[in-house]
Design an enzyme around this catalytic site. Structure first.
Site, PDB file in Angstrom:
ATOM      1  CE  LYS A   9      -8.421  -3.142  -5.775  1.00 27.50           C
ATOM      2  NZ  LYS A   9      -7.727  -4.153  -6.615  1.00 27.50           N
ATOM      3  CB  SER A  20     -10.121  -4.774 -12.269  1.00 29.38           C
ATOM      4  OG  SER A  20      -9.517  -6.029 -12.437  1.00 29.38           O
ATOM      5  NE  ARG A  51      -1.086  -3.415 -11.696  1.00 28.85           N
ATOM      6  CZ  ARG A  51      -2.232  -3.022 -11.174  1.00 28.85           C
ATOM      7  NH1 ARG A  51      -3.277  -2.870 -11.945  1.00 28.85           N
ATOM      8  NH2 ARG A  51      -2.327  -2.751  -9.891  1.00 28.85           N
TER       9      ARG A  51
HETATM   10  O1  PNS Z   1      -6.711  -7.998  -6.936  1.00 30.37           O
HETATM   11  P1  PNS Z   1      -6.469  -7.342  -5.586  1.00 30.37           P
HETATM   12  O2  PNS Z   1      -7.642  -6.470  -5.211  1.00 30.37           O
HETATM   13  O3  PNS Z   1      -5.167  -6.613  -5.504  1.00 30.37           O
HETATM   14  O4  PNS Z   1      -6.393  -8.567  -4.560  1.00 30.37           O
HETATM   15  C1  PNS Z   1      -6.240  -8.317  -3.186  1.00 30.37           C
HETATM   16  C2  PNS Z   1      -6.653  -9.558  -2.385  1.00 30.37           C
HETATM   17  C3  PNS Z   1      -8.097  -9.932  -2.683  1.00 30.37           C
HETATM   18  C4  PNS Z   1      -5.730 -10.707  -2.751  1.00 30.37           C
HETATM   19  C5  PNS Z   1      -6.473  -9.170  -0.899  1.00 30.37           C
HETATM   20  O5  PNS Z   1      -7.320  -8.100  -0.574  1.00 30.37           O
HETATM   21  C6  PNS Z   1      -6.751 -10.359   0.009  1.00 30.37           C
HETATM   22  O6  PNS Z   1      -5.877 -11.191   0.186  1.00 30.37           O
HETATM   23  N1  PNS Z   1      -8.004 -10.404   0.572  1.00 30.37           N
HETATM   24  C7  PNS Z   1      -8.419 -11.462   1.457  1.00 30.37           C
HETATM   25  C8  PNS Z   1      -8.125 -11.064   2.913  1.00 30.37           C
HETATM   26  C9  PNS Z   1      -6.641 -11.288   3.224  1.00 30.37           C
HETATM   27  O7  PNS Z   1      -6.167 -12.402   3.229  1.00 30.37           O
HETATM   28  N2  PNS Z   1      -5.892 -10.190   3.479  1.00 30.37           N
HETATM   29  C10 PNS Z   1      -4.484 -10.291   3.737  1.00 30.37           C
HETATM   30  C11 PNS Z   1      -4.114  -9.850   5.124  1.00 30.37           C
HETATM   31  S1  PNS Z   1      -4.419  -8.134   5.349  1.00 30.37           S
END
Ligand code: PNS
Length: 161
Positions: free
Chosen positions: A41, A128, A90
């Site tokens: 994102k 968002s 959701r």
């Molecule tokens: O609000 P979102 O964008 O759905 O959140 C996604 C988020 C930030 C929780 C996810 O992208 C994340 O955990 N990012 C950190 C990196 C990570 O731990 N990835 C998981 C293994 S691929």
């Protein structure tokens, strides 16, 4: 003490996120909202800005903390010895992505559980991205984001147009 982490990109926090925070804070002794980077994102607010906006919204909830973390969420969990990740669902469309995340995190550390909370139907359409797009084209976002941050979102989107 029962502690959980609610990770997400929160760009920005929506009423749907706030609803999950409010409900999870009743179930756990402490809830830590962790602003993490979703590499898929493009961000509107930078990470410290997102943290500040969330802090303003969660002020009434004494057992909610807000932090940011650059890296794998599972590494945050390990460093702080926390065993529960909370995610909001959701609709079915969220399921595949969240299922994959939960399985990867479990593969990385099987002592960590991901628990899902169903979003209140009132907010099941909300994201968002939808908030940003609505604001960008001049639509009304009142009721979509917490009132405390409404003007920040409008101003930020206005600056970007
Ligand atoms: O609000 P979102 O964008 O759905 O959140 C996604 C988020 C930030 C929780 C996810 O992208 C994340 O955990 N990012 C950190 C990196 C990570 O731990 N990835 C998981 C293994 S691929």
């Amino acid at each position: 003490m029962k502690v959980a982490v609610y990770p997400g990109s929160f760009d920005p926090i929506t009423k749907g996120h706030e609803d999950i925070i409010k409900r999870a804070a009743k179930v756990f002794d402490e809830l830590i909202v962790v602003v993490s980077v979703n590499p898929d994102k493009k961000g509107l607010f930078d990470i410290p800005e997102r943290v500040e906006l969330i802090k303003r919204v969660v002020k009434p909830y004494a057992n909610v903390k807000v932090e940011s973390f650059d890296g794998l969420v599972i590494n945050y969990m390990k460093t702080h010895d926390i065993k529960v990740i909370i995610k909001g669902l959701r609709a079915m469309s969220d399921f595949e992505y969240e299922f994959q995340m939960a399985l990867i995190n479990n593969k990385l550390d099987s002592s960590v559980e991901t628990l899902f909370m169903m979003t209140n139907t009132e907010y099941s359409f909300l994201s968002s991205s939808a908030v940003k797009q609505t604001a960008m084209f001049g639509g009304c976002i009142k009721g979509l984001v917490p009132d405390e941050i409404l003007n920040d979102v409008i101003k930020k989107v206005g600056n970007r147009r």
